[in-house]
Enzyme design. Structure first.
Site, short mmCIF file in Angstrom:
data_model
loop_
_atom_site.label_atom_id
_atom_site.label_comp_id
_atom_site.label_asym_id
_atom_site.label_seq_id
_atom_site.Cartn_x
_atom_site.Cartn_y
_atom_site.Cartn_z
N ASP A 13 -11.48 33.16 -38.26
CA ASP A 13 -10.31 32.90 -37.41
C ASP A 13 -9.90 31.43 -37.55
O ASP A 13 -9.90 30.66 -36.60
CB ASP A 13 -10.61 33.22 -35.94
CG ASP A 13 -11.73 32.37 -35.36
OD1 ASP A 13 -11.75 32.16 -34.11
OD2 ASP A 13 -12.58 31.87 -36.13
N ASP A 18 -13.81 26.99 -39.50
CA ASP A 18 -13.71 28.13 -40.42
C ASP A 18 -13.28 27.64 -41.81
O ASP A 18 -13.76 28.12 -42.84
CB ASP A 18 -12.68 29.13 -39.92
CG ASP A 18 -13.00 29.67 -38.55
OD1 ASP A 18 -12.75 28.95 -37.57
OD2 ASP A 18 -13.50 30.81 -38.46
N ASN A 40 -9.43 31.74 -32.57
CA ASN A 40 -8.96 30.36 -32.33
C ASN A 40 -7.47 30.32 -32.06
O ASN A 40 -6.96 29.40 -31.41
CB ASN A 40 -9.30 29.47 -33.53
CG ASN A 40 -10.76 29.12 -33.58
OD1 ASN A 40 -11.40 28.94 -32.53
ND2 ASN A 40 -11.33 29.06 -34.77
N THR A 123 -17.19 34.25 -39.16
CA THR A 123 -17.17 33.00 -38.39
C THR A 123 -16.16 33.05 -37.25
O THR A 123 -15.71 32.01 -36.77
CB THR A 123 -16.84 31.81 -39.32
OG1 THR A 123 -15.52 32.00 -39.87
CG2 THR A 123 -17.85 31.69 -40.44
N ASN A 165 -17.07 33.09 -29.90
CA ASN A 165 -16.84 34.26 -30.77
C ASN A 165 -17.34 35.56 -30.13
O ASN A 165 -16.71 36.60 -30.27
CB ASN A 165 -17.53 34.05 -32.12
CG ASN A 165 -16.80 33.04 -32.99
OD1 ASN A 165 -15.60 32.82 -32.81
ND2 ASN A 165 -17.53 32.42 -33.91
N HIS A 237 -19.60 24.21 -36.67
CA HIS A 237 -20.24 25.49 -36.34
C HIS A 237 -20.28 26.44 -37.55
O HIS A 237 -21.32 26.87 -37.98
CB HIS A 237 -19.48 26.20 -35.21
CG HIS A 237 -19.39 25.47 -33.93
ND1 HIS A 237 -20.47 25.17 -33.14
CD2 HIS A 237 -18.32 24.98 -33.27
CE1 HIS A 237 -20.08 24.54 -32.04
NE2 HIS A 237 -18.78 24.40 -32.10
N ASP A 238 -19.08 26.75 -38.07
CA ASP A 238 -18.98 27.87 -39.01
C ASP A 238 -19.65 27.66 -40.37
O ASP A 238 -20.26 28.61 -40.90
CB ASP A 238 -17.50 28.22 -39.20
CG ASP A 238 -16.89 28.78 -37.93
OD1 ASP A 238 -15.67 28.69 -37.75
OD2 ASP A 238 -17.66 29.31 -37.08
#
Ligand code: RIB
Ligand code: CA
Length: 321
Positions: A13, A18, A40, A123, A165, A237-238
């Site tokens: 997203d 991402d 997102n 992700t 998520n 994060h992703d």
């Protein structure tokens, strides 16, 4: 002879982090396709952003538009962090490419039935995957591995318990964690260790290519929005969901049973990770004690070597045109 690259599908997203996951995956894997989902931002925007990233990186990869809403609840988009477009911070040129004619779930089913040994890197919210698994239960045995950024062994980010998520579509996450697919989980307990600071962004900018400068501008926006939310670093994060597949010594993990809470008044969207056998969560336990309770259904990330992780990211960005 050049070793064959691991075939992957990235379900995402985009989303600033991402973008980093896509670019890191492109450096090491054979991306068969990118599927997009609402999260997102709305799915039209995340699809446009995926097309923008593909063109920025000069990738020849199909982008298939996915689900606009979660399985049950109404969508609540993450634009507070990623901006109205979902990828604010740079004025992209008009995209030349069009999305793939198939929707994301259809693309996942078709591609996973046509090709053995495919890894899915997810992700964003897991809506597309849940729909694909429900439409084609045979996929659970066909997916070689599913590496997700989602959930947390400890605290959430949208609520004290729930990570975005999983919180965005808890029913979809429940379908995925019950599916029997071999899961690697990079939750917030891990991904918050993979923060990017201004010095990291300046090093990316110094790579000097158009693409690296564009990524740096986008990350400056992301860092500023994270600062507004009280974070000193911009958590990557992703890309952790990519790194955990790449070099095992960069990310330490442990087997755990993970369940998604659907009914809790305060805990809906929580990933309940059974970590009672792990000394870092239960100092009283003897190291090596086997997991208790339900059998583990995921390999859950615990620690990341941040300098090695950042080197991986910078290597991938240095390879951009
Ligand atoms: O909670 C972090 C996750 O939510 C990341 O995937 C970020 O891109 C947002 O989707
Ligand atoms: Ca994401």
């Amino acid at each position: 002879m050049r070793p064959t690259r691991r075939p992957v599908i990235v379900d995402c997203d985009p989303g600033h982090d991402d973008m980093l996951a896509i670019l890191l995956a492109a450096r090491h894997f054979d991306i068969l396709g990118i599927t997009t989902v609402a999260g997102n931002a709305d799915v039209d925007r995340t699809t446009l952003n995926a097309l923008r990233i593909v063109e920025l990186a000069g990738m020849d990869v199909p982008v298939a538009r996915g689900c606009a809403t979660p399985l049950v609840q109404a969508p609540v988009f993450g634009t507070a962090i990623h901006g109205e477009s979902g990828l604010d911070g740079y004025d992209f040129p008009a995209v030349q490419r069009r999305p793939h004619p198939r929707g994301a779930a259809e693309f996942l089913v078709e591609t996973l039935r046509a090709r053995d040994g495919v890894t899915v890197i997810a992700t964003g919210p897991l809506t597309n995957l849940a729909i694909a698994l429900r439409a084609a239960p045979d996929l659970a045995a066909r997916i070689d591995a599913l590496s997700i950024m989602g959930g947390s062994v400890t605290t959430g980010n949208v609520t004290a318990a729930a990570e975005f998520n999983v919180w965005f579509d808890p029913e979809a996450a429940d379908v995925v964690f019950r599916s029997g697919v071999p899961i690697w989980m990079s939750g917030l307990n891990l991904t918050r260790q993979a923060g990017i600071d201004l010095h990291d962004i300046e090093r990316i900018e110094a790579l000097g290519t158009r693409a690296a400068r564009t990524v740096a501008a986008l990350l400056r926006f992301y860092l500023a929005r994270q600062a507004r939310a009280g974070n000193a670093l911009a958590p990557a994060h992703d890309p952790c969901a990519v790194a955990i597949l790449l070099e095992p010594q960069i990310v330490a993990w442990a087997p755990m049973h993970v369940a998604v809470e659907l009914r809790g008044e305060r805990t809906r969207g929580m990933t309940l990770c059974d970590a009672r056998h792990l000394p870092e969560f239960n100092p009283a336990i003897r190291p090596g004690t086997p997991p208790r309770g339900d059998a583990p259904n995921a390999r859950v990330g615990l620690r990341v070597d941040r300098p090695a992780f950042l080197r991986l990211l910078e290597d991938a960005l240095a390879a951009l045109p």
